[in-house]
Motif scaffolding. Structure first.
Motif, PDB file in Angstrom:
ATOM      1  N   GLU A  38     -10.921  -4.810 -10.734  1.00 15.35           N
ATOM      2  CA  GLU A  38     -11.965  -4.035 -10.061  1.00 15.35           C
ATOM      3  C   GLU A  38     -11.730  -3.935  -8.558  1.00 15.35           C
ATOM      4  O   GLU A  38     -12.177  -2.992  -7.918  1.00 15.35           O
ATOM      5  N   ALA A  39     -11.037  -4.913  -7.992  1.00 11.08           N
ATOM      6  CA  ALA A  39     -10.842  -4.923  -6.540  1.00 11.08           C
ATOM      7  C   ALA A  39     -10.078  -3.702  -6.055  1.00 11.08           C
ATOM      8  O   ALA A  39     -10.292  -3.230  -4.933  1.00 11.08           O
ATOM      9  N   THR A  40      -9.167  -3.187  -6.872  1.00  4.47           N
ATOM     10  CA  THR A  40      -8.339  -2.050  -6.449  1.00  4.47           C
ATOM     11  C   THR A  40      -8.647  -0.790  -7.249  1.00  4.47           C
ATOM     12  O   THR A  40      -7.833   0.130  -7.286  1.00  4.47           O
ATOM     13  N   ARG A  41      -9.814  -0.748  -7.895  1.00  2.00           N
ATOM     14  CA  ARG A  41     -10.144   0.414  -8.716  1.00  2.00           C
ATOM     15  C   ARG A  41     -10.189   1.685  -7.889  1.00  2.00           C
ATOM     16  O   ARG A  41      -9.759   2.761  -8.338  1.00  2.00           O
ATOM     17  N   SER A  42     -10.696   1.585  -6.673  1.00  2.35           N
ATOM     18  CA  SER A  42     -10.804   2.773  -5.831  1.00  2.35           C
ATOM     19  C   SER A  42      -9.445   3.296  -5.387  1.00  2.35           C
ATOM     20  O   SER A  42      -9.318   4.468  -5.024  1.00  2.35           O
ATOM     21  N   LEU A  43      -8.419   2.453  -5.412  1.00  4.82           N
ATOM     22  CA  LEU A  43      -7.090   2.883  -4.980  1.00  4.82           C
ATOM     23  C   LEU A  43      -6.332   3.607  -6.082  1.00  4.82           C
ATOM     24  O   LEU A  43      -5.240   4.136  -5.829  1.00  4.82           O
ATOM     25  N   GLU A  44      -6.862   3.619  -7.297  1.00  2.00           N
ATOM     26  CA  GLU A  44      -6.156   4.285  -8.390  1.00  2.00           C
ATOM     27  C   GLU A  44      -6.204   5.798  -8.251  1.00  2.00           C
ATOM     28  O   GLU A  44      -5.404   6.509  -8.866  1.00  2.00           O
ATOM     29  N   THR A  45      -7.140   6.302  -7.446  1.00  3.06           N
ATOM     30  CA  THR A  45      -7.162   7.741  -7.166  1.00  3.06           C
ATOM     31  C   THR A  45      -6.013   8.091  -6.230  1.00  3.06           C
ATOM     32  O   THR A  45      -5.902   7.521  -5.138  1.00  3.06           O
ATOM     33  N   PRO A  46      -5.123   9.000  -6.628  1.00  3.69           N
ATOM     34  CA  PRO A  46      -3.951   9.304  -5.780  1.00  3.69           C
ATOM     35  C   PRO A  46      -4.364   9.785  -4.398  1.00  3.69           C
ATOM     36  O   PRO A  46      -5.363  10.471  -4.208  1.00  3.69           O
ATOM     37  N   ALA A  47      -3.572   9.393  -3.420  1.00  6.47           N
ATOM     38  CA  ALA A  47      -3.789   9.806  -2.027  1.00  6.47           C
ATOM     39  C   ALA A  47      -2.415   9.952  -1.370  1.00  6.47           C
ATOM     40  O   ALA A  47      -1.417   9.398  -1.854  1.00  6.47           O
ATOM     41  N   TYR A  80       0.839  -1.201   0.000  1.00  9.65           N
ATOM     42  CA  TYR A  80       0.000   0.000   0.000  1.00  9.65           C
ATOM     43  C   TYR A  80       0.878   1.256   0.000  1.00  9.65           C
ATOM     44  O   TYR A  80       0.615   2.202  -0.758  1.00  9.65           O
ATOM     45  N   VAL A  81       1.918   1.260   0.819  1.00  8.75           N
ATOM     46  CA  VAL A  81       2.828   2.413   0.855  1.00  8.75           C
ATOM     47  C   VAL A  81       3.542   2.557  -0.482  1.00  8.75           C
ATOM     48  O   VAL A  81       3.719   3.671  -0.997  1.00  8.75           O
ATOM     49  N   GLN A  82       3.959   1.432  -1.079  1.00  9.83           N
ATOM     50  CA  GLN A  82       4.615   1.497  -2.386  1.00  9.83           C
ATOM     51  C   GLN A  82       3.669   2.044  -3.454  1.00  9.83           C
ATOM     52  O   GLN A  82       4.101   2.808  -4.339  1.00  9.83           O
ATOM     53  N   ALA A  83       2.392   1.658  -3.380  1.00  7.97           N
ATOM     54  CA  ALA A  83       1.424   2.177  -4.351  1.00  7.97           C
ATOM     55  C   ALA A  83       1.259   3.685  -4.194  1.00  7.97           C
ATOM     56  O   ALA A  83       1.261   4.432  -5.195  1.00  7.97           O
ATOM     57  N   ARG A  84       1.114   4.158  -2.963  1.00  8.67           N
ATOM     58  CA  ARG A  84       0.979   5.609  -2.751  1.00  8.67           C
ATOM     59  C   ARG A  84       2.270   6.336  -3.121  1.00  8.67           C
ATOM     60  O   ARG A  84       2.221   7.463  -3.646  1.00  8.67           O
ATOM     61  N   LEU A  85       3.404   5.712  -2.874  1.00  2.00           N
ATOM     62  CA  LEU A  85       4.680   6.318  -3.258  1.00  2.00           C
ATOM     63  C   LEU A  85       4.783   6.421  -4.776  1.00  2.00           C
ATOM     64  O   LEU A  85       5.218   7.463  -5.317  1.00  2.00           O
ATOM     65  N   ALA A  86       4.388   5.356  -5.490  1.00  2.00           N
ATOM     66  CA  ALA A  86       4.435   5.399  -6.952  1.00  2.00           C
ATOM     67  C   ALA A  86       3.499   6.470  -7.498  1.00  2.00           C
ATOM     68  O   ALA A  86       3.816   7.143  -8.493  1.00  2.00           O
ATOM     69  N   GLN A  87       2.332   6.650  -6.853  1.00  2.00           N
ATOM     70  CA  GLN A  87       1.420   7.702  -7.294  1.00  2.00           C
ATOM     71  C   GLN A  87       2.051   9.083  -7.101  1.00  2.00           C
ATOM     72  O   GLN A  87       1.929   9.960  -7.979  1.00  2.00           O
ATOM     73  N   GLY A  88       2.725   9.293  -5.977  1.00  5.00           N
ATOM     74  CA  GLY A  88       3.404  10.565  -5.756  1.00  5.00           C
ATOM     75  C   GLY A  88       4.530  10.784  -6.750  1.00  5.00           C
ATOM     76  O   GLY A  88       4.717  11.904  -7.275  1.00  5.00           O
TER      77      GLY A  88
END
Length: 286
Positions: free
Chosen positions: A274-283, A195-203
């Motif tokens: 679809e399971a992680t579609r909501s996580l594609e929005t950067p946070a 999860y942290v890696q995903a948010r880091l990649a979005q940043g």
């Protein structure tokens, strides 16, 4: 009367002595778990010089990140992750094995019952014609039969076999509980890391795209200045190289983000997509 008492006393002493001798043949010594200090495990965990952390707070350490999306993912992983479900099944199996081991100390009783009904035809002389009909005014007779059986047994734990079996079952149950806790901690830590890696990649993607837009403007300006004869071609080539380098990093960051989201889906017991579609929005990074 005196001789009878002596015989009873002798038999009682013989039975008692035999039982004491046989009890010395009990299988193995009692198991004692090693002390935590012998394993190098601290008695409590603490954070710096503050007081030791509460066990419940330590078990839910991810709540300190104060990220509702992450907490929801962890709740789903604990409920649906296949490794955790498998460890829970092994724990239930060990619990049932312990119940069976404890049941061996109790008397065992079995029972059975059966019944039947028979028909026979006969005459007075017990003779039948070729067609099977009674000759000379015979009759028919119905008879019933029933049987009931029961037996009981009780195994005395004379040599400690049942006790050792129960101890082994309790140890298996404890081991299964620790295995479940270990799997759960591993899945949670892996989920938080992804999860942290995903948010880091979005940043990083956001910064790379902003940089990409700025470098595209610099390259366009360098081209205009080159066409106007204000600068040499070196400035334009440098701007083009910087833009190409940034353009190459964007697909890598997108692949890293997609890989983290796919791993999050698998860790939560879902199919990627679809399971992680909501996580594609950067946070923000927790």
């Amino acid at each position: 009367m005196t001789e009878y008492k002596e015989k009873v006393r002798y038999r009682f002493g013989w039975i008692t002595g035999t039982a004491l001798v046989l009890s010395g043949c009990a299988a193995g010594p009692d198991y004692r778990a090693p002390a935590p200090a012998a394993l190098g495990v601290p008695a409590a965990y603490s954070q710096g010089a503050s007081a030791p952390l509460d066990e419940a707070e330590l078990a839910a350490w991810w709540t300190r990140l104060d990220d509702p999306a992450l907490s929801g993912l962890i709740d789903r992983a604990i409920a649906h992750n296949l490794d955790i479900v498998q460890a829970q099944a092994r724990l239930r199996q060990a619990r049932e094995s312990l119940r069976q081991a404890r049941a061996a100390f109790l008397p065992q009783a079995n029972g059975s019952a059966s019944g039947g009904r028979n028909y026979s035809s006969r005459d007075a002389g017990g003779r039948l014609d070729p067609s099977g009909n009674p000759i000379g005014g015979g009759g028919s007779n119905w008879s019933s039969s029933y049987s009931v059986g029961a037996n009981a047994s009780w195994q005395v734990d004379l040599f400690g076999e049942l006790s050792r079996s129960a101890e082994a079952a309790r140890a298996d149950l404890a081991a299964s509980g620790y295995d479940l806790a270990n799997v759960r901690a591993t899945i949670v830590s892996e989920l938080v890391a992804n999860y942290v890696q995903a948010r880091l990649a979005q940043g990083q993607l956001r910064i790379a795209r902003e940089t990409q837009a700025i470098q595209q403007d610099n390259y366009n300006i360098a081209n205009w200045r080159l066409q106007a004869g204000l600068v040499s071609s070196l400035d334009a080539e440098q701007a083009r190289a910087q833009l190409a380098q940034t353009n190459a990093t964007v697909p890598q960051l997108e692949a890293s983000l997609r890989g983290s989201l796919n791993r999050i889906a698998v860790l939560t017991g879902q199919a990627p997509g679809e399971a992680t579609r909501s996580l594609e929005t950067p946070a923000p990074i927790p």
